[in-house]
Design a protein around this motif. Structure first.
Motif, PDB file in Angstrom:
ATOM      1  N   THR A 127      -3.074   4.395  -6.510  1.00 12.19           N
ATOM      2  CA  THR A 127      -2.655   5.563  -7.281  1.00 12.19           C
ATOM      3  C   THR A 127      -1.423   6.265  -6.714  1.00 12.19           C
ATOM      4  N   ALA A 128      -1.198   6.165  -5.399  1.00 15.95           N
ATOM      5  CA  ALA A 128      -0.047   6.846  -4.801  1.00 15.95           C
ATOM      6  C   ALA A 128       1.230   6.017  -4.861  1.00 15.95           C
ATOM      7  N   LEU A 129       1.111   4.735  -5.211  1.00 15.33           N
ATOM      8  CA  LEU A 129       2.255   3.831  -5.060  1.00 15.33           C
ATOM      9  C   LEU A 129       3.323   3.898  -6.156  1.00 15.33           C
ATOM     10  N   PRO A 130       2.990   4.032  -7.444  1.00 18.62           N
ATOM     11  CA  PRO A 130       4.054   3.975  -8.465  1.00 18.62           C
ATOM     12  C   PRO A 130       5.249   4.892  -8.219  1.00 18.62           C
ATOM     13  N   PRO A 131       5.062   6.162  -7.829  1.00 17.27           N
ATOM     14  CA  PRO A 131       6.243   7.009  -7.612  1.00 17.27           C
ATOM     15  C   PRO A 131       7.068   6.606  -6.394  1.00 17.27           C
ATOM     16  N   LEU A 132       6.501   5.759  -5.528  1.00 20.13           N
ATOM     17  CA  LEU A 132       7.190   5.378  -4.296  1.00 20.13           C
ATOM     18  C   LEU A 132       7.998   4.094  -4.427  1.00 20.13           C
ATOM     19  N   VAL A 133       7.879   3.419  -5.564  1.00 19.86           N
ATOM     20  CA  VAL A 133       8.578   2.147  -5.749  1.00 19.86           C
ATOM     21  C   VAL A 133      10.087   2.378  -5.823  1.00 19.86           C
ATOM     22  N   ASP A 134      10.808   1.668  -4.975  1.00 26.66           N
ATOM     23  CA  ASP A 134      12.270   1.730  -4.938  1.00 26.66           C
ATOM     24  C   ASP A 134      12.809   0.533  -5.721  1.00 26.66           C
ATOM     25  N   ALA A 135      13.534   0.801  -6.791  1.00 30.72           N
ATOM     26  CA  ALA A 135      14.022  -0.277  -7.654  1.00 30.72           C
ATOM     27  C   ALA A 135      14.965  -1.218  -6.928  1.00 30.72           C
ATOM     28  N   SER A 136      15.562  -0.769  -5.818  1.00 27.40           N
ATOM     29  CA  SER A 136      16.504  -1.614  -5.085  1.00 27.40           C
ATOM     30  C   SER A 136      15.805  -2.496  -4.049  1.00 27.40           C
ATOM     31  N   ALA A 137      14.516  -2.271  -3.815  1.00 28.10           N
ATOM     32  CA  ALA A 137      13.768  -3.054  -2.831  1.00 28.10           C
ATOM     33  C   ALA A 137      13.287  -4.366  -3.452  1.00 28.10           C
ATOM     34  N   PRO A 138      12.998  -5.365  -2.617  1.00 31.31           N
ATOM     35  CA  PRO A 138      12.467  -6.637  -3.151  1.00 31.31           C
ATOM     36  C   PRO A 138      11.152  -6.416  -3.884  1.00 31.31           C
ATOM     37  N   ASN A 139      10.931  -7.202  -4.922  1.00 31.44           N
ATOM     38  CA  ASN A 139       9.701  -7.113  -5.709  1.00 31.44           C
ATOM     39  C   ASN A 139       8.684  -8.153  -5.265  1.00 31.44           C
ATOM     40  N   PRO A 140       7.414  -7.775  -5.161  1.00 36.73           N
ATOM     41  CA  PRO A 140       6.379  -8.762  -4.841  1.00 36.73           C
ATOM     42  C   PRO A 140       6.171  -9.717  -6.013  1.00 36.73           C
ATOM     43  N   SER A 141       5.594 -10.867  -5.713  1.00 38.19           N
ATOM     44  CA  SER A 141       5.296 -11.827  -6.781  1.00 38.19           C
ATOM     45  C   SER A 141       3.905 -11.633  -7.347  1.00 38.19           C
ATOM     46  N   THR A 142       3.031 -10.953  -6.581  1.00 37.25           N
ATOM     47  CA  THR A 142       1.627 -10.810  -6.962  1.00 37.25           C
ATOM     48  C   THR A 142       1.116  -9.438  -6.530  1.00 37.25           C
ATOM     49  N   MET A 163       2.768  -2.982 -12.160  1.00 40.12           N
ATOM     50  CA  MET A 163       3.173  -4.229 -12.814  1.00 40.12           C
ATOM     51  C   MET A 163       4.472  -4.027 -13.587  1.00 40.12           C
ATOM     52  N   GLU A 164       4.571  -2.903 -14.291  1.00 40.24           N
ATOM     53  CA  GLU A 164       5.777  -2.619 -15.061  1.00 40.24           C
ATOM     54  C   GLU A 164       6.965  -2.338 -14.147  1.00 40.24           C
ATOM     55  N   ALA A 165       6.734  -1.556 -13.085  1.00 36.63           N
ATOM     56  CA  ALA A 165       7.822  -1.204 -12.169  1.00 36.63           C
ATOM     57  C   ALA A 165       8.392  -2.435 -11.488  1.00 36.63           C
ATOM     58  N   TRP A 166       7.524  -3.401 -11.169  1.00 35.09           N
ATOM     59  CA  TRP A 166       7.974  -4.604 -10.475  1.00 35.09           C
ATOM     60  C   TRP A 166       8.302  -5.753 -11.423  1.00 35.09           C
ATOM     61  N   GLY A 167       8.150  -5.539 -12.713  1.00 30.79           N
ATOM     62  CA  GLY A 167       8.490  -6.564 -13.680  1.00 30.79           C
ATOM     63  C   GLY A 167       7.620  -7.809 -13.568  1.00 30.79           C
ATOM     64  N   LEU A 168       6.349  -7.623 -13.248  1.00 29.66           N
ATOM     65  CA  LEU A 168       5.439  -8.760 -13.084  1.00 29.66           C
ATOM     66  C   LEU A 168       4.813  -9.135 -14.417  1.00 29.66           C
ATOM     67  N   GLY A 169       4.692 -10.415 -14.663  1.00 25.42           N
ATOM     68  CA  GLY A 169       4.154 -10.900 -15.926  1.00 25.42           C
ATOM     69  C   GLY A 169       2.669 -11.176 -15.873  1.00 25.42           C
ATOM     70  N   THR A 170       2.151 -11.646 -16.984  1.00 28.12           N
ATOM     71  CA  THR A 170       0.731 -11.987 -17.090  1.00 28.12           C
ATOM     72  C   THR A 170       0.358 -13.034 -16.041  1.00 28.12           C
ATOM     73  N   GLY A 171      -0.746 -12.797 -15.378  1.00 32.80           N
ATOM     74  CA  GLY A 171      -1.202 -13.721 -14.351  1.00 32.80           C
ATOM     75  C   GLY A 171      -0.746 -13.358 -12.961  1.00 32.80           C
ATOM     76  N   ALA A 172       0.172 -12.383 -12.835  1.00 39.21           N
ATOM     77  CA  ALA A 172       0.683 -11.994 -11.525  1.00 39.21           C
ATOM     78  C   ALA A 172      -0.201 -10.938 -10.863  1.00 39.21           C
ATOM     79  N   MET A 173      -1.241 -10.480 -11.551  1.00 35.76           N
ATOM     80  CA  MET A 173      -2.163  -9.521 -10.951  1.00 35.76           C
ATOM     81  C   MET A 173      -3.501 -10.195 -10.677  1.00 35.76           C
TER      82      MET A 173
END
Length: 264
Positions: A127-142, A163-173
């Motif tokens: 719950t605390a993570l979405p506001p902390l996501v930096d768009a310039s940082a590497p994105n996880p795959s899962t 999932m939306e912030a990191w642009g992860l698709g179906t199956g990546a969660m």
């Protein structure tokens, strides 16, 4: 592990801090010949401390932990999760956003060096993570989060926001803890989870709860223990069940209508 393979289970998840920080050595010793047959994931973020396990997002410690995991396992993991980053973060602060970005960069660096094939984030309370996501940082795959009927709306919303912030698709969660700790907990005797299946009459309550966990939130895999082969076989059999999407949607609406009574 042999029983899991016989059931068609070919993904194995562990962590550096399991078995008192000996999980990798134990796996390599007792099942080293089987490990190549599995897609192998592990987690880093916890370290032995004076008073027990301590959590850290220090980039060098994380990078070294991935390197040590590959060495102890006798092979590079297919996936390494940053384990519960929220334990070292303060919600809504610039310092925490920077710390998360640097931790992500450390795992991305370990991946680029060939210490693992991919990296992700496993979070018990996202719950605390979405506001902390930096768009310039590497994105996880899962992304791995808690899943199932006992998960609160806060976790469901946060997981989908990540999932939306990191642009992860179906199956990546991925999901974990589908029974909230144990299928023997009293709640499962009171709740008939089969109402969430279209063909619930042919399955047990445990099977139904496991199958519905794939919908709350929508995940491509659910991690469960392998201590009891018969239980694992029962859960594998539940994959053939068809969730009642309308019933699941109505349940999510109920969760949202009663947020004050729901934990994360």
């Amino acid at each position: 592990m042999i029983g899991a393979l016989d059931l068609g289970v070919t993904v194995l998840d562990t962590s550096t801090n399991y078995l008192h920080f000996r999980s990798h050595e134990v796996l390599a010793r007792v099942a080293g010949d089987l490990l190549p047959k599995f897609h192998l994931s592990t987690k880093v973020g916890y370290f032995p401390g004076i008073s027990g396990a301590e959590h850290s997002l220090a980039p060098e410690r994380l990078h070294n932990s991935v390197e040590e995991a590959a060495r102890a396992l006798g092979r590079e993991p297919d996936l390494v999760f940053l384990h519960n980053p929220e334990h070292s973060l303060t919600p809504g602060t610039a310092q925490s956003s920077e710390a998360l970005a640097e931790a992500c960069a450390a795992l991305a660096s370990a991946t680029s060096r060939g210490l693992c094939a991919a990296w992700g984030i496993a979070t018990w309370d996202p719950t605390a993570l979405p506001p902390l996501v930096d768009a310039s940082a590497p994105n996880p795959s899962t992304l791995m989060v808690r899943a199932g009927l006992l998960v609160g709306v806060g976790t469901l919303d946060a997981a989908e926001a990540l999932m939306e912030a990191w642009g992860l698709g179906t199956g990546a969660m991925w999901g974990m803890s589908p029974f909230g700790g144990s299928i023997k907990a009293p709640v499962w005797a009171r709740v008939d989870s089969r109402v969430f299946l279209r063909d619930g009459g042919g399955y047990s309550r445990a099977q139904a709860a496991f199958r519905v966990a794939y919908q709350l939130p929508s995940v491509g895999a659910v991690a469960v223990g392998t201590d009891e082969p018969a239980h694992l076989g029962e859960l594998v059999g539940a994959l053939a069940a068809v969730p009642d999407e309308q019933a699941v949607a109505e349940y999510r609406t109920l969760l949202r209508d009663r947020p004050s009574t729901q934990s994360a």
